[in-house]
Motif scaffolding. Sequence first.
Motif, PDB file in Angstrom:
ATOM      1  N   CYS A 245       0.826  -1.209   0.000  1.00 13.94           N
ATOM      2  CA  CYS A 245       0.000   0.000   0.000  1.00 13.94           C
ATOM      3  C   CYS A 245       0.860   1.259   0.000  1.00 13.94           C
ATOM      4  O   CYS A 245       0.390   2.341   0.382  1.00 13.94           O
ATOM      5  CB  CYS A 245      -0.924  -0.001   1.228  1.00 13.94           C
ATOM      6  N   GLY A 246       2.095   1.138  -0.413  1.00 13.66           N
ATOM      7  CA  GLY A 246       2.962   2.318  -0.481  1.00 13.66           C
ATOM      8  C   GLY A 246       3.588   2.617   0.867  1.00 13.66           C
ATOM      9  O   GLY A 246       4.072   1.724   1.567  1.00 13.66           O
ATOM     10  N   ARG A 247       3.558   3.900   1.237  1.00 14.74           N
ATOM     11  CA  ARG A 247       4.139   4.305   2.526  1.00 14.74           C
ATOM     12  C   ARG A 247       3.038   4.901   3.396  1.00 14.74           C
ATOM     13  O   ARG A 247       1.946   5.181   2.922  1.00 14.74           O
ATOM     14  CB  ARG A 247       5.258   5.337   2.301  1.00 14.74           C
ATOM     15  N   ALA A 248       3.351   5.103   4.670  1.00 17.79           N
ATOM     16  CA  ALA A 248       2.365   5.662   5.593  1.00 17.79           C
ATOM     17  C   ALA A 248       2.281   7.178   5.428  1.00 17.79           C
ATOM     18  O   ALA A 248       3.299   7.852   5.372  1.00 17.79           O
ATOM     19  CB  ALA A 248       2.748   5.315   7.031  1.00 17.79           C
ATOM     20  N   VAL A 249       1.066   7.703   5.302  1.00 10.88           N
ATOM     21  CA  VAL A 249       0.895   9.161   5.239  1.00 10.88           C
ATOM     22  C   VAL A 249       0.226   9.721   6.488  1.00 10.88           C
ATOM     23  O   VAL A 249       0.340  10.900   6.781  1.00 10.88           O
ATOM     24  CB  VAL A 249       0.112   9.621   3.978  1.00 10.88           C
TER      25      VAL A 249
ATOM     26  N   VAL B 208      -3.650   3.174  10.552  1.00 13.67           N
ATOM     27  CA  VAL B 208      -2.769   3.840   9.591  1.00 13.67           C
ATOM     28  C   VAL B 208      -3.542   4.188   8.318  1.00 13.67           C
ATOM     29  O   VAL B 208      -4.502   3.512   7.960  1.00 13.67           O
ATOM     30  CB  VAL B 208      -1.552   2.929   9.259  1.00 13.67           C
ATOM     31  N   VAL B 209      -3.129   5.283   7.680  1.00 12.08           N
ATOM     32  CA  VAL B 209      -3.574   5.594   6.319  1.00 12.08           C
ATOM     33  C   VAL B 209      -2.336   5.501   5.432  1.00 12.08           C
ATOM     34  O   VAL B 209      -1.348   6.204   5.671  1.00 12.08           O
ATOM     35  CB  VAL B 209      -4.175   7.017   6.205  1.00 12.08           C
ATOM     36  N   CYS B 210      -2.373   4.615   4.445  1.00 13.46           N
ATOM     37  CA  CYS B 210      -1.230   4.435   3.541  1.00 13.46           C
ATOM     38  C   CYS B 210      -1.399   5.282   2.276  1.00 13.46           C
ATOM     39  O   CYS B 210      -2.512   5.669   1.919  1.00 13.46           O
ATOM     40  CB  CYS B 210      -1.096   2.973   3.140  1.00 13.46           C
ATOM     41  N   SER B 211      -0.283   5.521   1.594  1.00 10.06           N
ATOM     42  CA  SER B 211      -0.294   6.414   0.430  1.00 10.06           C
ATOM     43  C   SER B 211      -1.161   5.896  -0.715  1.00 10.06           C
ATOM     44  O   SER B 211      -1.695   6.677  -1.494  1.00 10.06           O
ATOM     45  CB  SER B 211       1.130   6.648  -0.076  1.00 10.06           C
ATOM     46  N   GLU B 212      -1.304   4.571  -0.837  1.00  9.65           N
ATOM     47  CA  GLU B 212      -2.100   4.036  -1.946  1.00  9.65           C
ATOM     48  C   GLU B 212      -3.596   4.013  -1.637  1.00  9.65           C
ATOM     49  O   GLU B 212      -4.390   3.578  -2.466  1.00  9.65           O
ATOM     50  CB  GLU B 212      -1.616   2.637  -2.339  1.00  9.65           C
ATOM     51  N   HIS B 213      -3.980   4.477  -0.452  1.00  7.50           N
ATOM     52  CA  HIS B 213      -5.404   4.644  -0.138  1.00  7.50           C
ATOM     53  C   HIS B 213      -5.945   5.814  -0.959  1.00  7.50           C
ATOM     54  O   HIS B 213      -5.282   6.828  -1.123  1.00  7.50           O
ATOM     55  CB  HIS B 213      -5.573   4.936   1.358  1.00  7.50           C
ATOM     56  N   GLN B 214      -7.143   5.633  -1.500  1.00  3.13           N
ATOM     57  CA  GLN B 214      -7.793   6.733  -2.216  1.00  3.13           C
ATOM     58  C   GLN B 214      -9.121   7.037  -1.541  1.00  3.13           C
ATOM     59  O   GLN B 214      -9.871   6.124  -1.212  1.00  3.13           O
ATOM     60  CB  GLN B 214      -8.061   6.362  -3.686  1.00  3.13           C
ATOM     61  N   GLU B 215      -9.392   8.321  -1.325  1.00  4.18           N
ATOM     62  CA  GLU B 215     -10.733   8.710  -0.881  1.00  4.18           C
ATOM     63  C   GLU B 215     -11.170   9.897  -1.720  1.00  4.18           C
ATOM     64  O   GLU B 215     -10.342  10.621  -2.268  1.00  4.18           O
ATOM     65  CB  GLU B 215     -10.766   9.022   0.622  1.00  4.18           C
TER      66      GLU B 215
ATOM     67  N   PHE C  17      -8.074  12.143  -2.602  1.00  9.02           N
ATOM     68  CA  PHE C  17      -6.930  12.150  -1.687  1.00  9.02           C
ATOM     69  C   PHE C  17      -6.108  10.910  -1.983  1.00  9.02           C
ATOM     70  O   PHE C  17      -6.587   9.783  -1.907  1.00  9.02           O
ATOM     71  CB  PHE C  17      -7.400  12.129  -0.226  1.00  9.02           C
ATOM     72  N   PHE C  18      -4.856  11.114  -2.384  1.00 14.86           N
ATOM     73  CA  PHE C  18      -4.001  10.016  -2.815  1.00 14.86           C
ATOM     74  C   PHE C  18      -2.552  10.421  -2.600  1.00 14.86           C
ATOM     75  O   PHE C  18      -2.166  11.544  -2.907  1.00 14.86           O
ATOM     76  CB  PHE C  18      -4.278   9.728  -4.299  1.00 14.86           C
ATOM     77  N   ARG C  19      -1.758   9.508  -2.046  1.00 14.92           N
ATOM     78  CA  ARG C  19      -0.345   9.777  -1.753  1.00 14.92           C
ATOM     79  C   ARG C  19      -0.150  11.058  -0.947  1.00 14.92           C
ATOM     80  O   ARG C  19       0.774  11.831  -1.189  1.00 14.92           O
ATOM     81  CB  ARG C  19       0.482   9.795  -3.041  1.00 14.92           C
ATOM     82  N   GLY C  20      -1.062  11.270   0.007  1.00 13.23           N
ATOM     83  CA  GLY C  20      -0.888  12.347   0.966  1.00 13.23           C
ATOM     84  C   GLY C  20      -1.363  13.715   0.535  1.00 13.23           C
ATOM     85  O   GLY C  20      -1.165  14.696   1.250  1.00 13.23           O
ATOM     86  N   THR C  21      -2.007  13.817  -0.647  1.00 16.52           N
ATOM     87  CA  THR C  21      -2.433  15.141  -1.105  1.00 16.52           C
ATOM     88  C   THR C  21      -3.750  15.053  -1.878  1.00 16.52           C
ATOM     89  O   THR C  21      -4.119  13.984  -2.377  1.00 16.52           O
ATOM     90  CB  THR C  21      -1.325  15.780  -1.989  1.00 16.52           C
ATOM     91  N   TRP C  22      -4.480  16.158  -1.946  1.00 20.89           N
ATOM     92  CA  TRP C  22      -5.725  16.199  -2.725  1.00 20.89           C
ATOM     93  C   TRP C  22      -5.418  16.593  -4.168  1.00 20.89           C
ATOM     94  O   TRP C  22      -4.623  17.491  -4.418  1.00 20.89           O
ATOM     95  CB  TRP C  22      -6.708  17.196  -2.105  1.00 20.89           C
TER      96      TRP C  22
END
Length: 204
Positions: A45-49, A97-104, A121-126
């Motif tokens: 899931c990438g890295r933790a954001v 945790v919220v990981c970088s590959e999470h999308q909302e 919201f993806f990889r820590g940014t909108w």
Amino acid sequence: TLRLAGGRSRCEGRVEMEQAGAWGTVCDDAWDLADADVVCRQLRCGRAVRVRGGAAFGRGSGPILRDEVGCEGHEEHLWDCPAAPEHDCSHKEDAGVVCSEHQEWRLSGGRDGCAGRVEVFFRGTWSTVCDSTWYKLEASVLCRTLGCGEPLRQLSFGHTLPGKMLYQCESQQPSLAHCQWTYNKSAPCHQSRAVGVICNGTGS
């Protein structure tokens, strides 16, 4: 033997691990970005954001399997990290945790949460979403994901956020993350506008 529960995608939620056939949770004492990074990487899931404590994704059940987790961040598995053998925790301290590959997703600037510009919201940014491959199907997937019913009409906005996302769905999916997507690739988005949608439901 590791999963995230209670989140909006498989890359966000309460950290749960399996031990001796039972699923349990991790205590948030000393839970930090290095620990969360190991979880995200292990789940691809990438890295933790974002790091979450205090049962932010709801209280788990079963045993509390880890406390005072002390990963350095490079470990392959969460269970490779040092941790306290005994715990003094309850499930109100479950780690998440919220990981970088999470999308909302959200619809912003409309009358309520069911109308406006599509933002992800993806990889820590909108980011905004390109209208190049955005049709009725993509809009329908999004409206349903947001609990907003079905799309009524499409809107057009400028791209004013740092990132651009492009979605292409072949069929009705549980969310846009299950469709094909590309992030920050210039070619397909070059002449695009940022898409917006009005769904027929009403948001809170």
